[in-house]
Design a protein around this motif. Structure first.
Motif, PDB file in Angstrom:
ATOM      1  N   SER A 112      10.435  60.430  40.488  1.00 29.67           N
ATOM      2  CA  SER A 112      11.083  59.387  41.284  1.00 29.67           C
ATOM      3  C   SER A 112      12.567  59.269  40.985  1.00 29.67           C
ATOM      4  O   SER A 112      13.213  58.319  41.407  1.00 29.67           O
ATOM      5  N   ASP A 113      13.101  60.211  40.254  1.00 28.17           N
ATOM      6  CA  ASP A 113      14.532  60.110  39.886  1.00 28.17           C
ATOM      7  C   ASP A 113      15.404  60.545  41.051  1.00 28.17           C
ATOM      8  O   ASP A 113      15.281  61.674  41.543  1.00 28.17           O
ATOM      9  N   PRO A 114      16.289  59.686  41.518  1.00 27.09           N
ATOM     10  CA  PRO A 114      17.116  60.035  42.688  1.00 27.09           C
ATOM     11  C   PRO A 114      18.041  61.231  42.421  1.00 27.09           C
ATOM     12  O   PRO A 114      18.248  62.059  43.304  1.00 27.09           O
ATOM     13  N   ALA A 115      18.545  61.341  41.208  1.00 32.26           N
ATOM     14  CA  ALA A 115      19.468  62.456  40.913  1.00 32.26           C
ATOM     15  C   ALA A 115      18.746  63.786  41.049  1.00 32.26           C
ATOM     16  O   ALA A 115      19.296  64.781  41.539  1.00 32.26           O
ATOM     17  N   VAL A 116      17.488  63.832  40.604  1.00 32.86           N
ATOM     18  CA  VAL A 116      16.715  65.066  40.684  1.00 32.86           C
ATOM     19  C   VAL A 116      16.475  65.420  42.143  1.00 32.86           C
ATOM     20  O   VAL A 116      16.651  66.569  42.562  1.00 32.86           O
TER      21      VAL A 116
END
Lengths: 521, 292, 260
Positions: C245-249
């Protein structure tokens, strides 16, 4: 069952030692049955095989193409020559110097030069290493010119071969000529035949008086089973003095014993022997064993015309059976070369079929994967170089004793190329390939010479035909059968065995189907 | 000091010849990533052809041109018949094959022309030039050698930088796959590279022959010098090969002058070894990161 | 340095490592840690520097700055061939097998030997004894991967997934405490994937596993902790759920797909 037995600790040692010993017995037996020329060829073949066992490891297993092994042989030959010529005792020990010690020093020289060049070369990729070793092949023999006092410069060193223990022998032109026939382009000019005259004459006086015993000892060691066969006539051998003198007839050294011989009435004393000894060289004019006792005044081959120049020497030959003597020197050289070859074959068998051999192949196949598996690629390459260098140095020491001479010309680029040719034709990576290569190197020129003689070819065609064939064969083998003779035979056997469906083809097809066989490493 | 200058100048002629032979090695290396150890064998062979032509026609120029044609042909034959079919997985195979060619060529030359050294006629004066009241260790012939070398180097440079063929050769050397995709006939380009190398080697052979002599083995030592120069120059670099070839010639001349010419092979070996240890990719080479 | 906090005593770590190659910044102050006895994943788009991280850890690429922890110890300059002696084993992208050696010999190559060239040249009995032990270990490793039947084949005779198993067996035969797997799932099918998953999970907690992998399903299934690299920098770290759920990933991966 057999397989389990072979996996017992020490089984490898026993098996390989047995193989080497059997080979040794067989070959030594053969040396007792054949004539001097054949023994000379056996010596050459064994010498080449010794050097090429090292090439098998270096070029075949470790994948390093070296052109320098002729120069590494030069190191061994020169160390042997210089230590025998200059040291009376082994340094720091007081033990009398002999051929075995000199060979040991040659091996140590091989280790050192192997470490040096292998260390330099371990980081280099194929063509760079080939170029470096090419430089070694050309540059190292040239070093002899730098030290003319010690190394004899361009003319080389005439060498007194410690044969047998305590005695000395100088092989004469017989060997030189036969050798140069094999290498027409390179060495012919550079093997100075007049060197024989430079032989230190004081050796004559220094001759050990115990020759009889030592001569007989060495003889029996080498050729005990066959002595009877060869020297069919008992009365020749009955006199111990005679046979010992016979050992040394080739040499300048045995004049003092002459008196003993001449007093013995059994020994033929006719002077015919001495003068006409020019032509021992060929099989044709060399009398068979049967003729030997029957015709005591048979043309005496082993005598060198150079010797006959000296009246003293000529006198020596009176009443001596030169055939017998020539026989013994060549046989002794053959036994020496065969012994070294068998010891080296034992070591090479252990290495090739042991962990070390697999490590070398692993590094050759994929040095990155080898490193990841815990094998140091650099160290592995250096160890292959050192092993091959030691083998080459031993071969060089043997070569020096076959020629009774070391010189830059004998160890030139031609020799290095010959070793590469032999190992490629026989089969890179196979010890049998090295043996077959050695046989090829010695017999192909001989075969061509015969063929040329039959067809009446010009000399310059004949002389160069072997090398032309070698060159073309090398190219053909690389293109068509990279495994050489042995590799081709192996793959033939494999194909015959599994005719129905080749699993390797099936595996390859699957791999291609998967479409992901790409290895990025 | 004067002797030093003499030795340096005296090395120019031989340096140029080493440079040309190194250039030939570099041309084949760039084309096919093969060091053609048979290059000096080819040059020896074409020089013998030149000698035969010279004897036949009496013309040095016809002999030279004949050698160049023969050199190109021989280069093409060796590349097409020997190197092209070597299996790619057999990394040692190409090196061994070139030595096979060398052995065969030397033997063939020995068969045809004999094993003895033969003199090659001197086309121009070989006496030292006198200028500014002193004798210089340079002959008219040395100047001709230098002139030829300069013409060849300039010509090759123009070929590589100004022509479509040169562009194709550079592209192929850089990446054969990409070159093939962009419509370059890679196989033909490689063969042309070998032909060019054969020409350059042939010229070097004809130029060096009068100063020494010619025999089947007489160029062996030149192979070592040229390889040394080519490797120190980076194997990939035309300029490197020429510069280091001349440099090697000068160094060898100075060393030979102060000591003995028989030291030259040892010096070349030391130069080569030191360079390979310190900078395996050569002075003019490009360092390539190790890929894992 | 913040990423370090969760693992004060990592089994494998890079601390502030930078690598430049040919003018390119491949790694830029990267700090990564893998806890002992866990499976740690290393993901990121192509060219992110994942394999370079492995190459620094295994000594193929020297770090310009920063330090490396291998099997719990700081190392200054590790050489690839010293890995197994430090209890670290690595696989390579692809298979990296030795084509001229049989499967069994390939696997045995992974076991370190105590003897040198002289003992081998003289065929000393203790060399044979060691070889026998190695052979037993190699056979065990082949059994554990279910390919004991192929031991006398050459790699080229085997399908690619089996070759990958051989490579894994070679890594396992030295009984490493740290296992670095470089794209173990590359080019293998579904059934093999499940075996691989089981193998990785059963390796912990006895071993520490670090994994570079493109196959997201596998990474998410087996990893306890994941580091995400992009353009030579760590852009995220956390448990599989956190990473998912990490936006950067997401941005990094979407960016890659957008570019492709």
């Amino acid at each position: 069952m057999m397989r389990d037995l072979l996996r017992l600790p020490g089984a490898r040692l026993v098996l390989h030692a047995a193989v080497a010993l059997l080979a040794w017995l067989l070959l030594v037996g053969i040396t007792g049955m054949v004539d001097p020329l054949m023994n000379y060829y056996i010596a050459l073949m064994a010498m080449y095989a010794t050097a090429m066992f090292g090439m098998t490891i270096l070029v075949g297993l470790s994948g390093q193409v070296s052109l320098g092994n002729g120069a590494l042989m030069a190191v061994g030959g020169y160390v042997f020559a210089v230590t025998t010529l200059n040291w009376e005792t082994v340094p720091f020990t007081g033990i009398a110097m002999n051929g075995i010690w000199a060979m040991l020093f040659a091996a140590i020289g091989g280790v050192l030069i192997g470490l040096l060049i292998g260390g330099l070369g371990a980081r280099l990729r194929g063509p760079y290493l080939a170029g470096l070793t090419l430089g070694v092949a050309v540059g190292v023999p040239a070093i002899a010119n730098r030290f003319p006092e010690l190394l004899g410069g361009e003319t080389g060193l005439q060498l007194t071969v410690p044969y047998p223990a305590g005695g000395y022998a100088a092989a004469g032109e017989f060997v030189d000529e036969a050798f140069t026939e094999d290498f027409p382009t390179e060495q012919q000019d550079e093997l100075p035949t007049e060197q024989i005259e430079d032989l230190p004459t004081e050796q004559v006086e220094e001759l050990p008086t115990e020759q009889d015993a030592s001569g007989d000892d060495l003889l029996t060691l080498d050729n005990f089973p066959n002595e009877g066969d060869v020297l069919t006539e008992g009365d020749v051998l009955t006199d111990g003095d005679f046979s010992a003198d016979g050992d040394d007839l080739l040499t300048l050294d045995n004049f003092p014993n002459e008196g003993d011989v001449l007093t013995d009435g059994d020994v033929p004393t006719d002077g015919d022997f001495s003068a006409d000894g020019d032509d021992l060289l060929t099989l044709d004019n060399f009398p068979t064993e049967d003729e030997l006792p029957a015709d005591p005044s048979a043309p005496d081959g082993a005598l060198d015309p150079e010797f006959a120049v000296d009246p003293d020497v000529e006198a020596t030959f009176d009443g001596l059976d030169g055939l017998d003597a020539g026989f013994i020197l060549e046989q002794w050289q053959a036994v020496l070369a065969v012994s070294v070859a068998c010891i080296v074959a034992f070591l090479a068998l252990n290495l090739v079929r042991g962990r070390q051999g697999r490590q070398w192949r692993a590094v050759r196949d994929d040095s990155v994967a080898a490193a990841v598996a815990g094998i140091s690629p650099g160290r592995s390459k250096v160890s292959a170089f050192v092993v091959s260098s030691v083998f080459a140095a031993l071969a060089g020491a043997v070569f020096a004793q076959i020629l009774s001479y070391v010189g830059p010309g004998a160890f030139g680029l031609g020799l290095s190329l010959s070793l590469l040719v032999g190992v490629v034709l026989g089969g890179r990576g196979s010890l049998w390939g090295a043996v077959i290569g050695a046989v090829l190197l010695v017999w192909l020129p001989e075969f061509v010479l015969r063929a040329a003689g039959d067809r009446g070819w010009e000399e310059q065609v004949t002389n160069n035909a072997p090398n032309l064939i070698y060159g073309l064969l090398v190219v053909a083998v690389v293109l068509v059968a990279p495994g050489g003779i042995v590799g081709s035979l192996q793959s033939l056997v494999r194909r015959v065995r599994r005719t129905p469906a080749s699993p390797s083809a099936a595996g390859l097809a699957e791999r291609v189907d998967a479409g992901v066989g790409k290895d990025d490493s | 000091m004067t002797s030093f200058i003499d030795y340096v100048l005296g090395g120019f002629g031989s340096g140029m010849i080493i440079a040309l032979m190194a250039l030939a090695l570099v041309l084949t290396w760039r084309a096919t990533r093969v060091v053609n150890f048979a290059q000096v064998g080819q040059a020896m062979f074409t020089t013998f052809i030149a000698l035969s032509l010279q004897t036949l026609t009496g013309s040095w120029v016809i002999a030279l041109v004949g050698a160049m044609v023969a050199g190109a042909l021989l280069g093409v034959i060796v590349q097409y018949l020997v190197l092209r079919p070597v299996k790619r997985a057999d990394t040692s195979g190409a090196i061994i094959a070139t030595f096979g060619v060398l052995i065969a060529l030397q033997a063939a030359a020995g068969m045809i022309w004999g094993g003895d050294s033969r003199a090659y006629p001197q086309p121009f004066g070989n006496t030292a030039i006198t200028l500014f009241g002193r004798e210089w260790p340079v002959s008219a012939y040395d100047l001709v050698v230098v002139g030829f070398a300069v013409i060849l180097v300039v010509g090759l440079t123009l070929l590589f930088t100004r022509t479509n063929l040169g562009l194709a050769m550079r592209a192929t050397a850089f990446n054969p796959e990409v070159a093939r995709l962009s419509g370059i006939r890679v196989g033909r380009t490689l063969t042309i590279g070998w032909a060019l190398a054969g020409i350059v080697g042939a010229v070097a052979g004809v130029l060096v022959a009068p100063t020494s002599a010619i025999s089947p083995n007489s160029f062996d030592i030149l192979l070592v010098f040229a390889f040394t120069a080519a490797v120190i120059g980076g194997l990939d670099s035309l300029i490197g090969a020429v510069a280091l070839g001349i440099g090697t010639g000068l160094i060898l001349s100075v060393v030979s002058g102060y000591s003995d010419s028989s030291n030259a092979p040892v010096v070349a070996l030391v130069l080569l070894a030191v360079n390979l240890v310190l900078k395996p990719e050569g002075v003019f080479g490009h360092h390539k990161a190790r890929s894992v | 340095m913040g990423y370090y906090a969760p693992f004060p005593h990592p089994a494998v770590a890079l601390e502030d490592v930078s690598v430049r190659l040919g003018g390119l910044q491949i790694l830029d102050s990267v700090s990564i840690a893998a806890p002992r006895g866990a499976v740690t994943g290393l993901i990121g788009p192509n060219g992110a520097g994942k394999t370079t991280v492995f190459n620094v850890m295994s000594g193929f690429v020297p770090a310009d700055s920063g330090s490396v922890v291998l099997n719990g110890q700081h190392v200054h300059h590790v050489r690839p061939q010293q890995l197994t002696r430090r209890g670290v084993a690595r696989t390579l992208q692809g298979v990296g097998l030795f084509p001229s050696l049989t499967v069994l010999d390939n696997v045995m190559m992974g076991a370190p030997t105590r003897f040198g060239v002289i003992a081998d040249a003289l065929a000393m009995p203790w060399v044979d004894r060691e070889r026998r032990q190695m052979e037993e270990r190699a056979r065990e490793a082949l059994v554990s991967l279910g390919i004991e039947g192929e031991s006398s084949r050459l790699p080229s005779e085997l399908p690619y997934p089996v070759q990958k198993r051989v490579a894994l067996a070679r890594a396992l035969v030295s009984d490493p405490s740290v296992l670095l797997l470089d794209e173990p799932a590359g080019g293998i099918g579904e059934a093999d994937m499940q075996d691989l998953e089981r193998l990785i999970r059963s390796s912990v907690p006895d071993r520490t596993v670090v994994l570079v992998e493109h196959h997201m399903e596998l990474v998410m299934a087996v990893c306890d902790f994941i580091w995400v690299l992009d353009a030579g920098q760590v852009i995220a770290s956390g448990t599989p759920d956190q990473i998912r759920s990490d936006p950067a990933v997401l941005a990094a991966y979407l960016g890659e797909e957008g570019a492709a």
